[in-house]
Scaffold this motif. Structure first.
Motif, PDB file in Angstrom:
ATOM      1  N   UNK A  27       0.834  -1.210   0.000  1.00  0.00           N
ATOM      2  CA  UNK A  27       0.000   0.000   0.000  1.00  0.00           C
ATOM      3  C   UNK A  27       0.865   1.256   0.000  1.00  0.00           C
ATOM      4  N   UNK A  28       1.918   1.258   0.819  1.00  0.00           N
ATOM      5  CA  UNK A  28       2.818   2.411   0.865  1.00  0.00           C
ATOM      6  C   UNK A  28       3.526   2.637  -0.461  1.00  0.00           C
ATOM      7  N   UNK A  29       3.935   1.549  -1.108  1.00  0.00           N
ATOM      8  CA  UNK A  29       4.593   1.669  -2.406  1.00  0.00           C
ATOM      9  C   UNK A  29       3.649   2.239  -3.457  1.00  0.00           C
ATOM     10  N   UNK A  30       2.379   1.852  -3.395  1.00  0.00           N
ATOM     11  CA  UNK A  30       1.403   2.359  -4.361  1.00  0.00           C
ATOM     12  C   UNK A  30       1.059   3.827  -4.111  1.00  0.00           C
ATOM     13  N   UNK A  31       1.025   4.208  -2.847  1.00  0.00           N
ATOM     14  CA  UNK A  31       0.641   5.580  -2.500  1.00  0.00           C
ATOM     15  C   UNK A  31       1.819   6.540  -2.623  1.00  0.00           C
ATOM     16  N   UNK A  32       3.042   6.036  -2.488  1.00  0.00           N
ATOM     17  CA  UNK A  32       4.232   6.880  -2.451  1.00  0.00           C
ATOM     18  C   UNK A  32       4.370   7.827  -3.639  1.00  0.00           C
ATOM     19  N   UNK A  33       4.167   7.369  -4.894  1.00  0.00           N
ATOM     20  CA  UNK A  33       4.293   8.323  -6.019  1.00  0.00           C
ATOM     21  C   UNK A  33       3.331   9.495  -5.911  1.00  0.00           C
ATOM     22  N   UNK A  34       2.080   9.213  -5.523  1.00  0.00           N
ATOM     23  CA  UNK A  34       1.108  10.303  -5.386  1.00  0.00           C
ATOM     24  C   UNK A  34       1.525  11.257  -4.277  1.00  0.00           C
ATOM     25  N   UNK A  35       1.950  10.718  -3.138  1.00  0.00           N
ATOM     26  CA  UNK A  35       2.367  11.559  -2.012  1.00  0.00           C
ATOM     27  C   UNK A  35       3.562  12.423  -2.413  1.00  0.00           C
ATOM     28  N   UNK A  36       4.512  11.841  -3.142  1.00  0.00           N
ATOM     29  CA  UNK A  36       5.692  12.589  -3.567  1.00  0.00           C
ATOM     30  C   UNK A  36       5.308  13.735  -4.502  1.00  0.00           C
ATOM     31  N   UNK A  37       4.460  13.439  -5.485  1.00  0.00           N
ATOM     32  CA  UNK A  37       4.034  14.475  -6.436  1.00  0.00           C
ATOM     33  C   UNK A  37       3.210  15.547  -5.730  1.00  0.00           C
ATOM     34  N   UNK A  38       2.302  15.130  -4.855  1.00  0.00           N
ATOM     35  CA  UNK A  38       1.466  16.069  -4.110  1.00  0.00           C
ATOM     36  C   UNK A  38       2.322  16.987  -3.246  1.00  0.00           C
ATOM     37  N   UNK A  39       3.314  16.390  -2.587  1.00  0.00           N
ATOM     38  CA  UNK A  39       4.200  17.202  -1.761  1.00  0.00           C
ATOM     39  C   UNK A  39       5.023  18.176  -2.578  1.00  0.00           C
ATOM     40  N   UNK A  40       5.446  17.753  -3.784  1.00  0.00           N
ATOM     41  CA  UNK A  40       6.295  18.590  -4.626  1.00  0.00           C
ATOM     42  C   UNK A  40       5.533  19.759  -5.226  1.00  0.00           C
ATOM     43  N   UNK A  41       4.293  19.522  -5.674  1.00  0.00           N
ATOM     44  CA  UNK A  41       3.567  20.566  -6.396  1.00  0.00           C
ATOM     45  C   UNK A  41       2.578  21.329  -5.520  1.00  0.00           C
ATOM     46  N   UNK A  42       2.338  20.863  -4.282  1.00  0.00           N
ATOM     47  CA  UNK A  42       1.386  21.577  -3.423  1.00  0.00           C
ATOM     48  C   UNK A  42       1.953  21.891  -2.044  1.00  0.00           C
ATOM     49  N   UNK A  43       2.406  20.876  -1.308  1.00  0.00           N
ATOM     50  CA  UNK A  43       2.855  21.098   0.066  1.00  0.00           C
ATOM     51  C   UNK A  43       4.074  22.021   0.101  1.00  0.00           C
ATOM     52  N   UNK A  44       5.099  21.700  -0.695  1.00  0.00           N
ATOM     53  CA  UNK A  44       6.323  22.515  -0.679  1.00  0.00           C
ATOM     54  C   UNK A  44       6.059  23.961  -1.130  1.00  0.00           C
ATOM     55  N   UNK A  45       5.326  24.189  -2.258  1.00  0.00           N
ATOM     56  CA  UNK A  45       5.027  25.580  -2.634  1.00  0.00           C
ATOM     57  C   UNK A  45       4.212  26.319  -1.586  1.00  0.00           C
ATOM     58  N   UNK A  46       3.309  25.612  -0.901  1.00  0.00           N
ATOM     59  CA  UNK A  46       2.511  26.264   0.138  1.00  0.00           C
ATOM     60  C   UNK A  46       3.391  26.704   1.302  1.00  0.00           C
ATOM     61  N   UNK A  47       4.301  25.838   1.710  1.00  0.00           N
ATOM     62  CA  UNK A  47       5.225  26.199   2.789  1.00  0.00           C
ATOM     63  C   UNK A  47       6.104  27.381   2.379  1.00  0.00           C
ATOM     64  N   UNK A  48       6.616  27.361   1.150  1.00  0.00           N
ATOM     65  CA  UNK A  48       7.420  28.467   0.657  1.00  0.00           C
ATOM     66  C   UNK A  48       6.616  29.763   0.604  1.00  0.00           C
ATOM     67  N   UNK A  49       5.358  29.642   0.213  1.00  0.00           N
ATOM     68  CA  UNK A  49       4.480  30.812   0.163  1.00  0.00           C
ATOM     69  C   UNK A  49       4.330  31.424   1.549  1.00  0.00           C
ATOM     70  N   UNK A  50       4.112  30.590   2.554  1.00  0.00           N
ATOM     71  CA  UNK A  50       3.972  31.095   3.920  1.00  0.00           C
ATOM     72  C   UNK A  50       5.253  31.773   4.389  1.00  0.00           C
ATOM     73  N   UNK A  51       6.384  31.181   4.067  1.00  0.00           N
ATOM     74  CA  UNK A  51       7.666  31.756   4.491  1.00  0.00           C
ATOM     75  C   UNK A  51       7.887  33.114   3.831  1.00  0.00           C
ATOM     76  N   UNK A  52       7.643  33.186   2.515  1.00  0.00           N
ATOM     77  CA  UNK A  52       7.868  34.443   1.789  1.00  0.00           C
ATOM     78  C   UNK A  52       6.914  35.534   2.266  1.00  0.00           C
TER      79      UNK A  52
END
Length: 293
Positions: free
Chosen positions: A12-37
C-alpha cells in the motif's frame, strides 16, 4: 497473519508513495514556501529580509487590496447564486426534453464551457466592444447611446459576471441533470396520484432531493469565482485595470509587475484562507443536506 498485514502495508505504501511525492512537490512545498515568503520583504525570485506580519498589516491599509477584496466579493455575489439558479432552471427544462432534442440542447449549453478563455474574450469583445461590437450597432438602430461596457467601472463587473455565467453554466447543468435523473420516477408518480401541483412537487420533492447537488454546485462556483482572474485581466486591457482589480489580479500585479513577492504572497495566503473557509462551509452544507433527507 502479522506477516501478511505487514506485506499489505508495504504494498500500500509503495502504491501511494508516487502520489504523495508528487502532491508534496507541487502543493505542500510551494505552500510552505508561500507562507515563508509572506513574512519577508522579498522579491518574486530570491531571498528577502524577515519583516514579521508587516506584509499582512500593510494589506488592510492598501487601497488597491481593499478594491480587489470588495470587487471579488461583489463578483461572487452576482455570479454564484444567480449562476446556480440559472443552471438549475435550464437543467429542469432540459430534463423534460427527450432523445436527440435533449442531447442537442444540452450540447448547445455545454459548448461554451469547453472554450478557452481567449476565445470567450474574442466572442464577447466582438459583441460588446464600444467601437465595433455587434450590440453597439443594434443600439444605434434602436436610437440608444453606446455604452463603453468594458471601460466603465459601473458596467464592467456585471458584464464580466454575465459572461462568466454563460461560460461556466454548462458544467453546473450537467451536475444538476445527473441529480435529477437519480431521483426515482416512482416518487413523481405517487405525487401525481395525490394530485400534487407542479409547484408543490418541486417544493416538497425536487428541491429537497436536489439540495446535496445544489450545495456541491454552490461550493464549486464559490471556489472558482473567488479565484477569478482571466476574464478580468483580458477585458481590462485598454480600460481601467486598477478599478477592476480582484484578489488574484492583485497578487499578479504585486508579484509580476512590481516584483513584490512578499506582499503578493501575503495576499495569496489571505485568499487561500478564504478558500479553506469555503471548503469548511461545503462540509457543513453537506451535513445539513444529509439531515434534511
Amino acid at each position: 497473519m502479522l506477516r501478511n498485514k505487514r506485506n499489505e502495508a508495504i504494498v500500500a505504501l509503495l502504491l501511494v508513495a508516487p502520489f504523495v511525492a508528487i502532491y508534496g512537490l507541487i502543493f505542500i512545498y510551494p505552500t510552505i514556501r508561500l507562507l515563508i515568503i509572506s513574512f519577508q520583504d522579498a522579491p518574486l525570485i530570491g531571498s528577502g529580509e524577515f519583516v514579521g506580519l508587516e506584509n499582512y498589516t500593510r494589506l488592510w491599509g492598501d487601497r488597491r487590496f481593499n478594491t480587489a477584496f470588495w470587487n471579488t466579493a461583489y463578483f461572487v455575489a452576482i455570479t454564484v447564486i444567480p449562476g446556480t439558479l440559472v443552471a438549475f432552471a435550464i437543467a429542469l427544462g432540459i430534463n423534460r426534453l427527450k432523445g436527440r432534442v435533449q442531447a442537442l440542447v444540452l450540447a448547445m449549453f455545454f459548448l461554451p464551457y469547453i472554450l478557452p478563455v481567449s476565445v470567450v474574450y474574442l466572442i464577447w469583445d466582438w459583441t460588446l466592444n464600444f467601437q465595433f461590437g455587434i450590440a453597439m450597432y443594434i443600439f444605434d438602430i434602436l436610437g440608444i447611446d453606446r455604452v463603453p461596457v468594458f471601460k466603465s467601472t459601473v458596467w464592467f463587473m456585471p458584464a464580466v459576471g454575465l459572461i462568466t455565467i454563460w461560460w461556466t453554466a454548462g458544467f453546473s447543468i450537467l451536475l444538476f441533470l445527473s441529480g435529477l435523473r437519480a431521483i426515482p420516477a416512482e416518487i413523481y408518480e405517487a405525487a401525481a396520484l395525490d394530485n400534487a401541483s407542479r409547484l408543490t412537487t418541486f417544493r416538497q420533492l425536487t428541491w429537497p432531493l436536489m439540495w446535496p447537488v445544489t450545495a456541491l454546485v454552490l461550493t464549486i462556483q464559490l471556489i472558482l469565482q473567488l479565484k477569478i482572474f482571466d476574464q478580468v485581466y483580458l477585458f481590462s486591457v485598454g480600460g481601467r485595470p486598477n478599478d477592476n482589480l480582484v484578489l488574484v489580479y492583485y497578487v499578479f500585479q504585486r508579484a509580476f509587475q512590481y516584483d513584490q513577492g512578499g506582499r503578493a504572497a501575503a495576499a495569496a495566503v489571505v485568499l487561500f484562507i478564504i478558500v479553506i473557509v469555503v471548503s469548511v462551509l461545503n462540509f457543513q452544507l453537506t451535513r445539513l443536506s444529509k439531515g434534511r433527507e
